[in-house]
Write an enzyme that holds these catalytic residues in place. Structure first.
Site, PDB file in Angstrom:
ATOM      1  N   ARG A  18     -13.970  -2.691  -2.978  1.00 47.12           N
ATOM      2  CA  ARG A  18     -13.279  -1.387  -3.074  1.00 47.12           C
ATOM      3  C   ARG A  18     -14.305  -0.252  -3.248  1.00 47.12           C
ATOM      4  NH1 ARG A  18     -13.058   3.094  -6.010  1.00 47.12           N
ATOM      5  NH2 ARG A  18     -13.169   1.857  -7.903  1.00 47.12           N
ATOM      6  N   ASP A  19     -14.879  -0.150  -4.409  1.00 54.03           N
ATOM      7  CA  ASP A  19     -15.818   0.954  -4.678  1.00 54.03           C
ATOM      8  C   ASP A  19     -17.003   0.891  -3.704  1.00 54.03           C
ATOM      9  OD1 ASP A  19     -16.826   3.157  -6.013  1.00 54.03           O
ATOM     10  OD2 ASP A  19     -16.772   2.254  -7.996  1.00 54.03           O
ATOM     11  N   HIS A 211     -17.758   0.514 -16.487  1.00 55.86           N
ATOM     12  CA  HIS A 211     -18.014   0.624 -15.041  1.00 55.86           C
ATOM     13  C   HIS A 211     -19.166   1.617 -14.861  1.00 55.86           C
ATOM     14  CE1 HIS A 211     -16.243   1.234 -10.805  1.00 55.86           C
ATOM     15  NE2 HIS A 211     -16.999   2.306 -10.922  1.00 55.86           N
ATOM     16  N   HIS A 213     -22.468   3.238 -12.560  1.00 50.63           N
ATOM     17  CA  HIS A 213     -23.160   3.441 -11.280  1.00 50.63           C
ATOM     18  C   HIS A 213     -24.648   3.590 -11.563  1.00 50.63           C
ATOM     19  CE1 HIS A 213     -19.901   3.997  -8.245  1.00 50.63           C
ATOM     20  NE2 HIS A 213     -19.198   3.963  -9.365  1.00 50.63           N
ATOM     21  N   CYS A 244     -18.763   7.123  -4.649  1.00 50.40           N
ATOM     22  CA  CYS A 244     -17.418   7.685  -4.571  1.00 50.40           C
ATOM     23  C   CYS A 244     -17.438   8.875  -3.626  1.00 50.40           C
ATOM     24  CB  CYS A 244     -16.932   8.119  -5.950  1.00 50.40           C
ATOM     25  SG  CYS A 244     -15.304   8.886  -5.869  1.00 50.40           S
ATOM     26  N   ASN A 253     -22.624   1.266  -7.273  1.00 48.80           N
ATOM     27  CA  ASN A 253     -22.403   0.646  -8.586  1.00 48.80           C
ATOM     28  C   ASN A 253     -23.649  -0.149  -8.961  1.00 48.80           C
ATOM     29  OD1 ASN A 253     -19.625   0.466  -6.990  1.00 48.80           O
ATOM     30  ND2 ASN A 253     -19.166   0.620  -9.158  1.00 48.80           N
TER      31      ASN A 253
HETATM   32  N1  COA Z   1      -1.186   5.681  -0.698  1.00 52.14           N
HETATM   33  C1  COA Z   1      -0.916   6.029   0.579  1.00 52.14           C
HETATM   34  N2  COA Z   1      -0.399   7.207   0.937  1.00 52.14           N
HETATM   35  C2  COA Z   1      -0.117   8.072  -0.069  1.00 52.14           C
HETATM   36  C3  COA Z   1      -0.338   7.774  -1.394  1.00 52.14           C
HETATM   37  C4  COA Z   1      -0.914   6.514  -1.696  1.00 52.14           C
HETATM   38  N3  COA Z   1      -1.187   6.155  -2.950  1.00 52.14           N
HETATM   39  N4  COA Z   1       0.018   8.818  -2.147  1.00 52.14           N
HETATM   40  C5  COA Z   1       0.478   9.759  -1.315  1.00 52.14           C
HETATM   41  N5  COA Z   1       0.400   9.304  -0.056  1.00 52.14           N
HETATM   42  C6  COA Z   1       0.756  10.002   1.172  1.00 52.14           C
HETATM   43  C7  COA Z   1       1.970  10.844   1.060  1.00 52.14           C
HETATM   44  O1  COA Z   1       3.107  10.051   1.304  1.00 52.14           O
HETATM   45  C8  COA Z   1       1.748  11.868   2.163  1.00 52.14           C
HETATM   46  O2  COA Z   1       1.981  11.272   3.403  1.00 52.14           O
HETATM   47  P1  COA Z   1       2.421  12.150   4.687  1.00 52.14           P
HETATM   48  O3  COA Z   1       1.271  13.083   4.976  1.00 52.14           O
HETATM   49  O4  COA Z   1       2.626  11.126   5.743  1.00 52.14           O
HETATM   50  O5  COA Z   1       3.641  12.865   4.241  1.00 52.14           O
HETATM   51  C9  COA Z   1       0.245  12.103   2.077  1.00 52.14           C
HETATM   52  O6  COA Z   1      -0.302  10.927   1.472  1.00 52.14           O
HETATM   53  C10 COA Z   1      -0.145  13.331   1.269  1.00 52.14           C
HETATM   54  O7  COA Z   1       0.445  13.261   0.009  1.00 52.14           O
HETATM   55  P2  COA Z   1       0.270  14.390  -1.074  1.00 52.14           P
HETATM   56  O8  COA Z   1       1.133  14.033  -2.222  1.00 52.14           O
HETATM   57  O9  COA Z   1       0.435  15.733  -0.455  1.00 52.14           O
HETATM   58  O10 COA Z   1      -1.170  14.213  -1.604  1.00 52.14           O
HETATM   59  P3  COA Z   1      -2.620  14.683  -1.191  1.00 52.14           P
HETATM   60  O11 COA Z   1      -2.756  15.040   0.240  1.00 52.14           O
HETATM   61  O12 COA Z   1      -3.038  15.659  -2.226  1.00 52.14           O
HETATM   62  O13 COA Z   1      -3.392  13.312  -1.408  1.00 52.14           O
HETATM   63  C11 COA Z   1      -3.806  11.239  -2.559  1.00 52.14           C
HETATM   64  C12 COA Z   1      -3.312  12.661  -2.647  1.00 52.14           C
HETATM   65  C13 COA Z   1      -3.821  10.698  -3.968  1.00 52.14           C
HETATM   66  C14 COA Z   1      -2.838  10.434  -1.701  1.00 52.14           C
HETATM   67  C15 COA Z   1      -5.178  11.181  -1.908  1.00 52.14           C
HETATM   68  O14 COA Z   1      -5.996  12.174  -2.454  1.00 52.14           O
HETATM   69  C16 COA Z   1      -5.852   9.854  -2.143  1.00 52.14           C
HETATM   70  O15 COA Z   1      -5.496   8.848  -1.561  1.00 52.14           O
HETATM   71  N6  COA Z   1      -6.861   9.800  -2.990  1.00 52.14           N
HETATM   72  C17 COA Z   1      -7.526   8.581  -3.339  1.00 52.14           C
HETATM   73  C18 COA Z   1      -8.944   8.846  -3.596  1.00 52.14           C
HETATM   74  C19 COA Z   1      -9.727   7.592  -3.877  1.00 52.14           C
HETATM   75  O16 COA Z   1      -9.438   6.483  -3.475  1.00 52.14           O
HETATM   76  N7  COA Z   1     -10.804   7.787  -4.626  1.00 52.14           N
HETATM   77  C20 COA Z   1     -11.694   6.752  -4.952  1.00 52.14           C
HETATM   78  C21 COA Z   1     -11.319   5.966  -6.123  1.00 52.14           C
HETATM   79  S1  COA Z   1     -11.619   6.696  -7.709  1.00 52.14           S
HETATM   80 ZN    ZN Z   2     -17.069   3.669  -9.338  1.00 51.11          ZN
END
Ligand code: COA
Ligand code: ZN
Length: 310
Positions: A18-19, A211, A213, A244, A253
């Site tokens: 994942r990370d 955790h 890095h 990240c 990491n």
């Molecule tokens: N998994 C998949 N899709 C997701 C979701 C999730 N957990 N949460 C929201 N979505 C979808 C929504 O359904 C929406 O879909 P659409 O465009 O088809 O309507 C779209 O994502 C946007 O949702 P929104 O609520 O407007 O959020 P956003 O655009 O601000 O994005 C996250 C928010 C959380 C979904 C996005 O920033 C994200 O996935 N971040 C993860 C970051 C990550 O993995 N970081 C590393 C680990 S620490």
């Molecule tokens: Zn990390």
């Protein structure tokens, strides 16, 4: 190796799939990710973070986490395969895909919460409280991980008092595990010792993990400092893969090879077979095309060869 007492047992959770992979230029298929996880399990690892239910637009490399989980069905009752989630939607998708362990992200700062999940710190906390309730009725275990627990790339240093308050709240709400994450690798061992000692004094070490890095070459020293406080759960990434994409300056990491070698030499028991770990490390390198960061690899390989010919 010294024989280890149960007190010295340490759990190493490999977060490479994942990370590690979320920030690689090369995107692996779900089948390749399953192969990497199986190699880690084959080395005796029992805990692996296998993917994330996040927006595929935000993190293309994590698309198909449901396929990864399906490919790992039957991996064994003794394995804890975790998926990261950033919000309630992530929990729903993970639970529907059969996840039995989720890692929900909390934050030491508002700016990081915004950059990573489009929420405030408080909103992420409220979402986590909601997820905990649902997960417990679903029989899913929850790791609550506090990202940027020492320093945020946008907001700067994080007050240990704030981290301690968030930790207390979620341990009291019944999180199965609380993980302190130095997302950008900014902590030094003295800070780690002080924060982890305070947490262990208050809550015991059983449910607390760390955790780290290796951005500033202090990853292993930070593992040591936390271990001195009594922490016995560590995240690490095979080959030191990682970073990240939402935290400027974050690099890989701390490498699983390095953590396992150090802890084993200190008399801890990780249950991990170094020969198998080297195979997993080589696979990670083959699949991603990046050089593994594990500094211990050369030494371990030599040691394994010696034992094979003995
Ligand atoms: N998994 C998949 N899709 C997701 C979701 C999730 N957990 N949460 C929201 N979505 C979808 C929504 O359904 C929406 O879909 P659409 O465009 O088809 O309507 C779209 O994502 C946007 O949702 P929104 O609520 O407007 O959020 P956003 O655009 O601000 O994005 C996250 C928010 C959380 C979904 C996005 O920033 C994200 O996935 N971040 C993860 C970051 C990550 O993995 N970081 C590393 C680990 S620490
Ligand atoms: Zn990390």
């Amino acid at each position: 190796m010294m024989s280890a007492s149960p007190h010295n047992a340490v759990t190493v959770n490999d977060v490479g799939p994942r990370d590690g992979l979320q920030n690689q230029p090369k995107i692996l298929t779900p089948a390749e990710r399953v192969k990497l996880v199986k190699a880690l399990l084959g080395a005796g690892m029992t805990h692996v973070e296998v993917g994330a239910f996040v927006s595929p637009k935000a993190v293309p490399a994590m698309a198909g986490a449901d396929e990864v989980l399906a490919g790992l069905a039957g991996a064994g009752d003794n394995t804890v395969l975790t998926v990261l989630i950033p919000n309630v939607r992530g929990y729903e998708l993970a639970a529907a895909a059969g996840a039995k362990s989720v890692c929900m992200v909390l934050y030491g700062s508002d700016a990081m919460a915004q950059a990573n999940a489009g929420m405030s710190r408080k909103q992420a906390e409220d979402a986590t409280a909601e997820i905990l309730q649902q997960a417990h009725s679903d029989g899913v275990r929850v790791i609550s991980t506090i990202a940027v627990a020492f320093e945020c790339p946008f907001d700067g240093p994080v007050e240990p008092q704030l981290v301690a308050e968030i930790a207390s709240r979620f341990l009291e709400l019944g999180t199965d595990e609380l993980c302190i994450a130095d997302t950008i690798g900014a902590a030094n061992p003295q800070q780690v010792r002080s924060l982890t000692q305070a947490l262990v004094d208050r809550h015991g070490a059983e449910q607390i993990g760390c955790h780290f890095h290796d951005t500033r070459a202090m990853g292993l020293a930070n593992v040591f400092a936390a271990a001195e406080s009594g922490i016995r759960k560590f995240d690490a990434s095979i080959g030191g893969l990682g970073g990240c994409p939402f935290a400027p300056g974050a690099s890989g990491n701390v490498a699983t090879e390095d953590v396992v070698m150090m802890l084993e030499q200190m008399g801890h028991d990780t249950g991990i077979d170094l020969d198998g770990l080297m195979r997993a490390s080589e696979l990670a390198q083959d699949l991603t095309g990046t050089a593994p960061g594990g500094r211990a690899s050369a030494w371990i390989k030599q040691d394994v060869m010696k034992r094979r010919t003995r």
